[in-house]
Design a protein around this motif. Structure first.
Motif, PDB file in Angstrom:
ATOM      1  N   PRO A  93       7.109   4.520   2.498  1.00  0.00           N
ATOM      2  CA  PRO A  93       7.911   5.718   2.779  1.00  0.00           C
ATOM      3  C   PRO A  93       9.348   5.351   3.168  1.00  0.00           C
ATOM      4  CG  PRO A  93       6.366   5.275   4.558  1.00  0.00           C
ATOM      5  CD  PRO A  93       6.041   4.307   3.485  1.00  0.00           C
TER       6      PRO A  93
ATOM      7  N   VAL B  12      -7.428   3.229  -0.585  1.00  0.00           N
ATOM      8  CA  VAL B  12      -7.075   4.541  -0.059  1.00  0.00           C
ATOM      9  C   VAL B  12      -8.318   5.240   0.488  1.00  0.00           C
ATOM     10  CG1 VAL B  12      -6.039   6.756  -0.628  1.00  0.00           C
ATOM     11  CG2 VAL B  12      -5.280   4.689  -1.797  1.00  0.00           C
TER      12      VAL B  12
ATOM     13  N   VAL C 217       0.823  -1.207   0.000  1.00  0.00           N
ATOM     14  CA  VAL C 217       0.000   0.000   0.000  1.00  0.00           C
ATOM     15  C   VAL C 217       0.858   1.258   0.000  1.00  0.00           C
ATOM     16  CG1 VAL C 217      -1.821   1.244   1.203  1.00  0.00           C
ATOM     17  CG2 VAL C 217      -1.812  -1.255   1.216  1.00  0.00           C
ATOM     18  N   ALA C 218       1.918   1.245   0.792  1.00  0.00           N
ATOM     19  CA  ALA C 218       2.753   2.440   0.882  1.00  0.00           C
ATOM     20  C   ALA C 218       4.165   2.037   1.254  1.00  0.00           C
ATOM     21  CB  ALA C 218       2.197   3.411   1.933  1.00  0.00           C
TER      22      ALA C 218
END
Lengths: 402, 277
Positions: A319, A385, A316-317
């Motif tokens: 960072p 999201v 999903v993500a």
């Protein structure tokens, strides 16, 4: 009200054959011994009630027995023990266009397929226009089916099957057919059946589909029923076990955790709320802080990657933060998220430490932290999201002034 | 058993049977220029070959029709060859019917016995057309067969029951042993020559000594159910006489018993067919 389907103590035995006497010759040369096989229970004592109305999903890994159970429900297989009772007319969508003859026209095949699915000639005649218009094949209905594209073939098959209008519809992995617009129509048709109080039983590997369209689910594993309950809950539990299995396998094949030498390390990973308290459950859209302990060996510029994964493996993500450690010792790296843009579900946080250019991996913790995202106000339905946008609605007539 | 049988027949999907039969028939002749005519042309070609080889080269003499007075080897031959062809086609088709419809059997529930039944029904339909053409031909040469038509139809139905009974057993066993289809081809070839189709039933010798055994050849051949069927067809179509009541009794009882056994055996295998395929 009686349940749509009652399954009581159903057991189904299959034979795994070693030498199969599928020819007479083999039988004779084996001295008329019976085929050598060992037996296993594909279904081992299943008790289940499928309530009337709504959509019921069967989930489980390959070989868990879910398709066998569906075939037992469809009366294609007969259980060795136990009983299955069905209330009302049942139809099974195990294969679309079963029995279509390639040389016959679409029209002829509609009648043929209809009668295979248990409709009388008169009933097919009554539904014929609906079937044809649903399939969208008006122009080709008198052409032989062998000239159809595979999509057209499946569409016609689906149109016949769905127009049988059963009280109980069994569906096996056929949701993923046709193009987008046809899928849309299938979903609408399913919704229509649900509204009409019909019961759908679905076997699907598309867990998103299960989560989104199913109300209840049953989780099968090695022929046994592990759990039944609300579809979302069951899917999460199932996915969690799948990932745990995979992890265990990976760990086993890697020969233990961490790199040889194990110099760099990842300590505890925590989620904290606004007040700095550790949490496992986060409201969608709320503020959350991720804190990870990095065990540094010396002073070096490293990158710390956080990976947020959904339980079905969707990344999903991801960072990334680059910083210089202040020497050997434990450092806490924090990542502050103002409004967590995730929809409801269960997520895993993975942490990886690499060198400055993200070439060499120093340490990795694929499942440093598992957390739940909940959506108590029901702001989102499905999706990955949570956009967190602002809604407004105003009357159109007012703006026109009439 | 009879009541159980009746119960099974009451809920029988006759429309499905009809549609599957139609599928067989349509599928067989679609995309061929002559279409349905093939169901006539095939037997005519066979008849031509056999008439030349056996009627002229071997000079087999057909018996004189009694009381019809008809004397023609070709007609005598056809009266036996058409029922034989129905048997051979019906058995081959029904034996392979469950295996050929594997995708259907493993994906949809319906009484599996419609598969062999539709296979036999499709060949019964083309057999009917062949007999119709043959009947017209017999009328043209002056054999007044019209009064016998109801009995011919009854005989056809009895034969269909016999073929279906055997065919259902073969169809079920064929799922386990695919050899059945190959074995059947050889067996049918032998059965063909053991049946008085090409020759009159009194052509084989009364007795024959083989390896010191004195064999009553003609009596042995008479045990062949197809010999009795062929004799009955010839009585009705060639000789224009009523087959002996004992023949009717044997055919009637034998065919229905065969069908009952076939249904019983098939229903034993039926629940597991989808798994074995």
């Amino acid at each position: 009200m009686d349940p749509a389907i009652t399954v009581e103590g159903v057991r189904k035995r299959f034979r795994r054959e070693h030498t199969r006497n599928s020819t007479l010759k083999a039988t004779v040369f084996n001295g008329f011994r019976r085929t050598v096989y060992d037996e296993f229970w594909a279904l081992d004592g299943i008790d289940l009630e499928v309530p009337v109305g709504g959509t019921f999903a069967l989930v489980g890994h390959n070989g868990s027995g879910k398709s066998t159970l569906l075939k037992c429900l469809a009366r294609i297989y007969r259980p060795d023990e136990g009983r299955i009772t069905t209330n009302g007319k049942m139809s099974a969508l195990l294969e679309l266009g079963a029995g279509f003859h390639p040389e016959l026209s679409g029209r002829e095949n509609v009648y043929l397929n209809g009668s295979i699915l248990g409709l009388s000639q008169a009933q097919v005649r009554l539904r014929f226009d609906d079937i044809v218009s649903f399939s969208g094949l008006e122009a080709f209905i008198d052409a032989p089916v062998k000239n159809y594209s595979s999509g057209m073939f499946v569409r016609l098959g689906f149109a016949v099957a769905i127009n049988v209008e059963p009280d109980v519809l069994l569906i096996d992995e056929v949701l993923a057919v046709g193009d987008e617009s046809f899928q849309q129509r299938c979903m609408e048709k399913f919704a229509e059946l649900r509204r009409a109080g019909r019961t759908l039983v679905v076997v699907s590997h598309g867990l998103d589909t299960v989560r989104n369209i199913c109300d209840q689910a049953a989780w099968l594993d090695h022929g046994k029923l592990l759990e039944t309950g609300p579809a979302g809950q069951i899917v999460d539990a199932y996915l969690a076990s799948v990932r745990d299995d995979r992890r265990a396998r990976e760990a086993a094949s890697a020969g233990g955790e961490g790199r040889p030498g194990g110099l760099w390390g990842i300590g505890e990973a925590r989620l904290t709320d606004e007040r700095g308290q550790g949490i496992d459950v986060v409201d969608s859209g709320s503020r959350v802080r991720i804190a990870v302990e990095v065990e540094a060996v010396h002073e070096e510029t490293i990158s710390v990657e956080l990976g947020i994964f959904r339980l079905d493996g969707v990344h999903v993500a991801g960072p990334v933060h680059r910083f210089r450690t202040s020497g050997a010792g434990t450092e806490v790296v924090e990542y502050d998220i103002g409004h967590l843009p995730l929809t409801a579900g269960v997520y895993d946080l993975a942490v990886t430490i690499r060198d400055e250019h993200a070439q060499a991996t120093y340490a990795t913790a694929p499942r440093a932290k598992r957390f739940d995202v909940v959506d108590p106000q029901h702001l989102d339905h499905g999706g990955v999201v949570a956009l967190g946008g602002a809604w407004s609605a105003r009357s159109r007539t007012a703006s026109h002034g009439d | 058993m009879a009541s159980a049988l009746a119960q099974r027949l009451r809920g029988y999907p006759t429309e499905l049977l009809y549609n599957l039969t139609l599928r067989e028939l349509r599928g067989k002749f679609k995309r061929s220029a002559l279409g349905w005519l093939w169901s006539i042309i095939n037997p005519i070609a066979n008849i031509a070959v056999y008439s030349v080889v056996f009627g002229i080269f071997f000079d087999v003499v057909a018996p004189v029709g009694d009381p019809s007075g008809l004397e023609a080897y070709a007609l005598f031959l056809v009266a036996g060859l058409l029922p034989w062809t129905f048997l051979a086609n019906g058995l081959s088709a029904s034996a392979g019917s469950v295996v050929a419809n594997e995708s259907l059997v493993t994906k949809v529930y319906f009484p599996r016995s419609v598969l062999p039944a539709a296979a036999v029904a499709a060949w019964l339909a083309s057999y009917g057309i062949e007999l119709l053409v043959f009947g017209v031909l017999l009328l043209v040469v002056g054999n007044m067969i019209l009064p016998w038509v109801p009995l011919v139809i009854a005989l056809m139905l009895l034969q269909a029951a016999f073929v279906l009974g055997v065919g259902m057993i073969l169809a079920a066993v064929n799922v386990y042993f695919r050899d059945v289809q190959h074995f059947l081809a050889i067996f049918l070839n032998m059965w063909f020559y053991a049946t008085p189709v090409l020759y009159p039933p009194d052509l084989p010798p009364e007795r024959y000594e083989l390896l010191g055994l004195d064999l009553p050849v003609r009596d042995l051949l008479a045990l062949n159910p197809m010999a009795i069927f062929v004799a009955a067809y010839r009585d009705l179509l060639y000789h224009l006489r009523f087959p002996e009541p004992s023949q009717w009794a044997v055919l009637g009882f034998g065919s229905l018993a065969t069908l009952a056994v076939g249904l019983l055996v098939f229903s034993r295998f039926e629940p597991r067919l989808a798994e074995v395929l």
